[in-house]
Design a protein around this motif. Structure first.
Motif, PDB file in Angstrom:
ATOM      1  N   LYS A 104      41.540 -28.841   4.686  1.00 35.60           N
ATOM      2  CA  LYS A 104      40.733 -29.470   4.019  1.00 35.60           C
ATOM      3  C   LYS A 104      39.895 -30.913   4.666  1.00 35.60           C
ATOM      4  O   LYS A 104      38.538 -30.766   4.541  1.00 35.60           O
ATOM      5  N   LYS A 107      37.167 -29.258   7.231  1.00 35.32           N
ATOM      6  CA  LYS A 107      36.222 -28.848   6.607  1.00 35.32           C
ATOM      7  C   LYS A 107      35.384 -30.189   6.110  1.00 35.32           C
ATOM      8  O   LYS A 107      34.186 -29.936   6.442  1.00 35.32           O
ATOM      9  N   ASP A 108      35.988 -31.121   5.668  1.00 23.55           N
ATOM     10  CA  ASP A 108      35.311 -32.411   5.056  1.00 23.55           C
ATOM     11  C   ASP A 108      34.477 -32.964   6.238  1.00 23.55           C
ATOM     12  O   ASP A 108      33.184 -33.387   5.933  1.00 23.55           O
ATOM     13  N   ASP A 112      29.406 -27.680   7.927  1.00 25.77           N
ATOM     14  CA  ASP A 112      29.188 -26.632   8.439  1.00 25.77           C
ATOM     15  C   ASP A 112      29.419 -26.082   9.586  1.00 25.77           C
ATOM     16  O   ASP A 112      29.523 -24.823   9.856  1.00 25.77           O
ATOM     17  N   ALA A 114      32.372 -26.201  10.611  1.00 25.95           N
ATOM     18  CA  ALA A 114      33.780 -25.672  10.564  1.00 25.95           C
ATOM     19  C   ALA A 114      33.681 -24.124   9.630  1.00 25.95           C
ATOM     20  O   ALA A 114      33.851 -24.475   8.415  1.00 25.95           O
ATOM     21  N   ASP A 116      33.999 -20.278   8.538  1.00 25.34           N
ATOM     22  CA  ASP A 116      35.394 -19.608   8.120  1.00 25.34           C
ATOM     23  C   ASP A 116      36.162 -19.068   9.121  1.00 25.34           C
ATOM     24  O   ASP A 116      37.544 -19.153   9.086  1.00 25.34           O
ATOM     25  N   ILE A 119      38.184 -22.300  10.362  1.00 25.33           N
ATOM     26  CA  ILE A 119      39.173 -22.672   9.456  1.00 25.33           C
ATOM     27  C   ILE A 119      40.467 -21.555   9.360  1.00 25.33           C
ATOM     28  O   ILE A 119      41.648 -21.797   9.313  1.00 25.33           O
TER      29      ILE A 119
END
Length: 407
Positions: A104, A107-108, A112, A114, A116, A119
């Motif tokens: 998280k 991603k935070d 963008d 990061a 899919d 991740i």
């Protein structure tokens, strides 16, 4: 095992981690403690506030990413961290929580960028890395509990003696409340104290080096009161120990841990040089006491640096050992001596002074162990390297989260 596509994605993120790693790990801890405040009973709050913990985690994540296809390269780091995890009581069920919040945070912070794919790749990689830690730590838990006098978790010990060693440092002698045997340890290892401090919401865990030789019926820790200043808050546990803990009181501690060790069972005639700054003498005192008892023919040079005599703990003890054991040579350095102080060097330890007291043969053949404040250790490491000491003969210990002395 990770597939090649995942490995390539992880490696492609290495430059990003180099730039944003600390921001990611700082955000990670914010998210972690918001969603799981109970974990504040495990983590060192002071290290969080000062950024030490997030910096150390960023270094570990960066190293894991850079070596994702050869994780055996970071096994020494895994083992070092695993020692601390075992001492703190980190268990397998904590790893999914950490992984969820780390992803998280990535991603935070990266937004963008990061994708899919990134991740998902990091989720797979984290699973492999977590399994490596869990496996190493499982072995440590089992070995610690199974050894003679060993135990799992925290055990109650009675403070049987408390000695004032200097204006800011006290020693605490600890014996098990149950009267049973205690685990042996290697000189240089530490125990972890779990303290419940009046007025504080959470329990607090701190590592303290054992400051005497092993194979006794007690443990000794020698603790500096961290008074605090504008740059650093006062030490919650160190002040608690100094102000509120007295002879007869009970402390909870976990079994000895740590990989900054000198093993007296390994035969060697190589000289040993022990260098400490401030309360960094705690593990080196344990090593000194062990060497004169277990390897009495081995040459030892003990060098200690302090601000002045008022902050110098256990000076008479080291002086007595040097007088009784001709193979031991001791030097004292004071940064700002008081009137009447006697020392061998005024100011800071540097290359020129080390060369003046260490024969060339010692620099070439000795094993060096040092511990103290980070700026002190950076200076010592640079001096040893400039003096031609081989990397495999240099050993050091950080107090707190492991950092880097190379910067």
């Amino acid at each position: 095992m990770l597939n090649q596509a995942t490995i390539e994605i992880i490696k492609s993120t290495v430059p990003v981690l180099e730039v944003h790693g600390t921001a990611i790990t700082k955000r990670f801890y914010e998210m972690l403690f918001t969603s799981h405040p109970e974990l504040l009973n495990i983590f060192n709050h002071a290290n969080q506030r000062q950024g030490k913990q997030s910096g150390a985690l960023a270094n570990a994540v960066y190293a894991a990413a850079a070596n994702i296809d050869q994780l055996e390269n970071i096994l020494p780091v895994v083992k070092q961290i695993a020692h601390k995890h075992r001492a703190l009581g980190i268990k397998p069920e904590h790893y999914p929580i950490v992984g969820e919040n780390l992803l998280k945070a990535i991603k935070d912070v990266l937004g963008d960028a990061a994708t899919d794919d990134i991740i998902n790749a990091w989720a797979d990689a984290y699973g492999v890395i977590a399994d490596a830690f869990i496996g190493v730590e499982a072995d440590m838990y089992a070995q610690t509990a199974a050894q003679p006098g060993g135990w799992d978790g925290f055990r109650k010990f009675v403070v049987t003696r408390k000695d004032q060693e200097s204006s800011a440092i006290s020693s605490f002698y600890l014996k098990p409340a149950d009267g049973q045997a205690i685990a042996a340890f290697l000189p240089g290892q530490y125990i972890t104290v779990r303290a419940t401090v009046k007025g504080r919401t959470n329990t607090h865990l701190r590592h303290y080096s054992l400051s005497d030789a092993p194979n006794s019926d007690y443990y000794r820790i020698t603790v500096k009161r961290e008074a605090g200043n504008d740059a650093q808050p006062a030490g919650v546990v160190s002040n608690y120990l100094h102000d509120q803990v007295h002879e007869g009181d009970v402390l909870e501690i976990s079994a000895p841990a740590g990989d900054f060790t000198l093993d007296p069972a390994v035969p060697s005639q190589a000289p040993v040089v022990l260098i400490s700054g401030g309360v960094g003498l705690t593990p080196t005192i344990s090593m000194l006491n062990t060497l004169v008892g277990k390897q009495p023919e081995r040459p030892v040079t003990f060098i200690h640096a302090a601000i002045h005599s008022g902050f110098h703990a256990l000076r008479d003890h080291v002086k007595d050992i040097a007088e009784q054991h001709p193979q031991v040579t001791s030097y004292v350095c004071y940064e700002s001596p008081l009137a009447g102080d006697t020392c061998d060097h005024t100011g800071y330890i540097d290359l020129q002074w080390l060369q003046s007291v260490l024969p060339e043969e010692t620099a070439r053949t000795a094993d060096f162990y040092f511990c103290g404040p980070t700026p002190f250790m950076k200076t010592v490491l640079q001096a040893l390297k400039q003096n031609g000491v081989a990397a495999d003969r240099i050993h050091y210990e950080f107090f707190g989260p492991a950092g880097s002395l190379e910067a």
